[in-house]
Write an enzyme that holds these catalytic residues in place. Structure first.
Site, mmCIF file in Angstrom:
data_model
loop_
_atom_site.group_PDB
_atom_site.id
_atom_site.type_symbol
_atom_site.label_atom_id
_atom_site.label_comp_id
_atom_site.label_asym_id
_atom_site.label_seq_id
_atom_site.Cartn_x
_atom_site.Cartn_y
_atom_site.Cartn_z
ATOM 1 N N LYS A 1 -1.658 -1.531 -3.912
ATOM 2 C CA LYS A 1 -2.556 -0.391 -4.045
ATOM 3 C C LYS A 1 -1.654 0.832 -4.065
ATOM 4 O O LYS A 1 -1.027 1.168 -3.052
ATOM 5 C CB LYS A 1 -3.516 -0.303 -2.856
ATOM 6 C CG LYS A 1 -4.323 0.992 -2.885
ATOM 7 C CD LYS A 1 -5.173 1.235 -1.648
ATOM 8 C CE LYS A 1 -5.871 2.601 -1.813
ATOM 9 N NZ LYS A 1 -6.601 3.019 -0.613
ATOM 10 N N TYR A 52 0.872 -1.172 0.000
ATOM 11 C CA TYR A 52 0.000 0.000 0.000
ATOM 12 C C TYR A 52 0.922 1.239 0.000
ATOM 13 O O TYR A 52 1.576 1.529 0.990
ATOM 14 C CB TYR A 52 -0.877 -0.050 1.260
ATOM 15 C CG TYR A 52 -1.985 0.979 1.396
ATOM 16 C CD1 TYR A 52 -2.156 2.030 0.499
ATOM 17 C CD2 TYR A 52 -2.886 0.887 2.465
ATOM 18 C CE1 TYR A 52 -3.193 2.940 0.668
ATOM 19 C CE2 TYR A 52 -3.916 1.802 2.632
ATOM 20 C CZ TYR A 52 -4.059 2.832 1.735
ATOM 21 O OH TYR A 52 -5.083 3.751 1.915
#
Lengths: 300, 300, 300, 300
Positions: free
Chosen positions: D170, D142
């Site tokens: 992500k 992330y």
């Protein structure tokens, strides 16, 4: 001297932020400049932008800046528009350079915010309005927060776009949400105000989403590649876009991302241009060209 | 024209980074300049530094810069040393301004790193060496990361201090651990290399810990206060230091900290100087002076 | 269990932000902890601060945090105050840790702003007020913008200082103008609100200018040095101050400044403590201790 | 309890980083949570990500985190995958939360770099490898430099993508050149490693250029809009893309860009969700919801 080419409204396509070919720290490489200008025009680019970041403008003396404007305009000879960077921490010097550009039949000028004092939104707007009021040529805004440390917010651009002498922006922030906000806020003005993206890696998505084009350093080296990618993007030909984008990314990874400073892309580019025989990789102080070891990695 | 004053070795005391009194955006306020220079010399400062950040140097045209150097040197008339800021993104323009300063009998020049391209340590050292090699006057380094976004690390200063033409540093970082590291690394050279602190609020501690003095914006307004604080600090007279420091802090809180941008200290200073009748608060683009509401808060 | 030591009002002196001695990633080195606590108390420090940055608090599990609080309070046995870091991005977890600290007879707690979401001034004030309202022990603010990316401005501290349960600040910004503004704005409250400086390199100037003391990592290694420097500064004995400051700077340059990340000071410190036989240099993920090459440079 | 849904390889589509519906600072709004989960699943999203930034994860106590995981998994009931954010400055706490998630039949976990100490590249890689080695579920990286202040560079992702337990990223940097570099460097692994874009404004270009999908806050409010935009982008249907993108930008300008802090998008989103009757706009400390004045501007 031939008549000035007017910038089309809106302006679209691929503009090359031209590197500055030099023989030494005080002398322009006129042969290299001629070769490069012709390489770009034959490659189909829609404009040549001198005295941008890729042109090492902040490092050039005013004497060299004048020479470069004169010679470039002379060599281009109105075949395509010439844009001149007038970014300066002094408003008076920016205006003076714009007047010189106008006399040499350049088509438009381009300016970052003054890069020294931190400015609030009101000061930034007032600065650009004051500048545009006094310029003899239309103005492109130039957003380059990595170098200038000033971000021109989308709502600020929206305000400035209503000035009759401000005709577009080169946005080099690389920030995708910001760039899409810019396109959204300026959708009503898209026939009169041009939005160009700076980073080579986002030319295609910028145009796919409605942007007018790119100001692409890599087009110094590969003008045809960028012009073809621009057209494929305008046409929404995704297969062609993805295939050409792959070539752009190979260049980005193989040339721009070799160094460790913010100017690495430029060192890589100038090294690659010397490998390609386009011009020498001499750089003005304070930048130093890549050592031969790093240069030897570059494949073009 | 009288003979140039040589900078003492090492240079010590309070240097005023002089604001630039203006009648309008193109005209120096000569009467105000004369009044200000005499105010400073009568206040006992040890040098006048023109074309620094407080002098709005980045906003001045070269024409105005030349005029300011000429007139200031003329008015000072070798009563105290004049230092000239030659910070520029172009090495050639810096050298050119230094030559002009030398002809006008300025005593020394001062330069920040070039503030556009990000530089690595090697490039920063090479830049300063190349500059110092070509200057007709000795050079002060100028560390001002808040504006230039380049930090001159203490070990870099240590390397540069061995250059015969680099005689000191104005460190405006405000970073106490860094400043004390600078004093520690340069202790062997303290008879030949001067370390001045920039922020007014740390003049006293800089001198108490062994620094050579301060380059203090507030001395434009209150030269005697800063000169007295300098002497109290040299003498280690802590009662006097704390009493004068309180006055400095009242000025800092009441004048420098009213605005919302990095240039607020300068807007506050120029507003206060106009309240004091020293000169007008006109500022060059892109800065805007305080509105009357904010100005009315200022007590001097 | 003995009675809690109340924090003196105002609190003054040298507080050690204690490193956390570990056998492995899940086990506290109780022998090392005992040795270290006694080393500090014998060295004369005025408080032990567990679970600060030097204690690698963010890397410890809650289980380890609880163990460390229990054992440290037990070993210290009310000889000097124990301060506990409760900084957390979750308010509820901060309060829970404070309650655990109170049960173990710690004297006070210390908290940075929550370090994730960017906060405006109003949110920052509301956060600290809400926290202080619910704490069973008095609170020290902890300003550490290099790690938390949130600056607690001097005027914000002034507002918070009126809360009856907020009794001081550890300011580790290293920013000299800011620190002097803090001292100036809080001069009326100096008998009830303590201002400590974080960086070792500015203990002496902080105290000379009216600060209450330092929270000094280096006192883990050399408690007597820092205690003596504190007293020399309180007494304004400048010769002694400069002589001891030189030792602090030798430590700073020789131990803290060897690495290339923000945590280098801590790696250097833990390496030096292992060289000194005080505890192992094991560090919790994500930090890695210095390699033996770098460690071999350290002289203590 | 039903069997866990395995994450498809590669994982594609629109994942909702779910906001956390609350009755008060200690109590989950179970009715709101049920309503929201069903709204999302009926809207066609391909996964629900709890305990991300939009879920205010850093502000939740561990007790609340556990409750949220349990209830969400229970309500979703394996209709679509549940992803759980385990970002923490302590490796041990991250692993503990992952084990709890696995027991509740979540499908995968997501982690930012630890956000406190500055890390070099080697430490970042070692951290993620150590984490992935010990996790009972596959891991998504992330990248969220705006909040964590750590940038996971594309070449670092390339290195980590070879770990068998790291299955995607992500990327919420919003940086277009970086994102395209990521796609380019990972093109050989695109059948096993998923690249999702964070910012809503770049879902379409991310997918057009070869990305696997988006983790889009706005899909809390308008799940169908984002799912349709995803499909239009996969199909290269540019007319549909531009028409839906316009709706996304209206939401972005009208809801996300009303405030003045990094968390403004979240305040706007939660305000809009309360206007839409999906859940209350209560926010955990340190965030404060919009005042009614700002909230009244929001049109949905």
């Amino acid at each position: 001297m031939s008549k000035r080419i007017e910038i089309p409204t809106p302006y679209r396509g691929v503009i090359t932020p031209m590197v500055t070919p030099l023989l030494d720290e005080e002398t322009i490489d006129t042969a290299g400049l001629t070769r490069l200008v012709n390489h770009l025009i034959e490659g189909g680019v829609h404009g040549i932008f001198v005295l941008g970041t890729s042109g090492e403008a902040p490092s050039l003396s005013y004497k060299l800046k004048h020479e470069l404007i004169e010679r470039t305009c002379d060599i281009v000879h109105q075949r395509i528009p010439v844009l001149v960077g007038i970014s300066d921490s002094s408003l008076a010097e920016s205006i003076s350079l714009a007047k010189f550009s106008e006399k040499n039949n350049a088509s438009t000028v381009v300016a970052t915010p003054p890069f020294y004092f931190g400015l609030n939104r009101q000061e930034l707007i007032r600065y650009y309005q004051k500048l545009a009021d006094q310029l003899p040529l239309p103005l492109f805004l130039y957003n380059l927060p990595a170098q200038t440390k000033v971000m021109i917010e989308a709502s600020t651009v929206q305000t400035l776009a209503s000035h009759p002498n401000i005709i577009g922006i080169k946005d080099s922030s690389g920030n995708a949400p910001h760039f899409n906000t810019l396109l959204h806020l300026l959708q009503e003005q898209k026939e009169t105000f041009s939005v160009f993206a700076g980073p080579d890696e986002m030319l295609s998505t910028a145009v796919l989403m409605g942007g007018h084009g790119g100001v692409n350093s890599g087009s110094n080296l590969y003008p045809k590649l960028f012009v073809e990618l621009y057209h494929a993007s305008v046409n929404g030909d995704m297969n062609r876009v993805l295939s050409l984008q792959k070539e752009v990314m190979q260049m980005s990874v193989g040339i721009y991302q070799l160094g460790d400073t913010g100017a690495s892309f430029l060192k890589g580019l100038k090294a690659a241009m010397s490998v390609a025989g386009l011009c020498d990789d001499l750089m003005l102080s304070p930048l130093m060209p890549f050592e031969s070891e790093k240069k030897s990695v570059i494949k073009i």
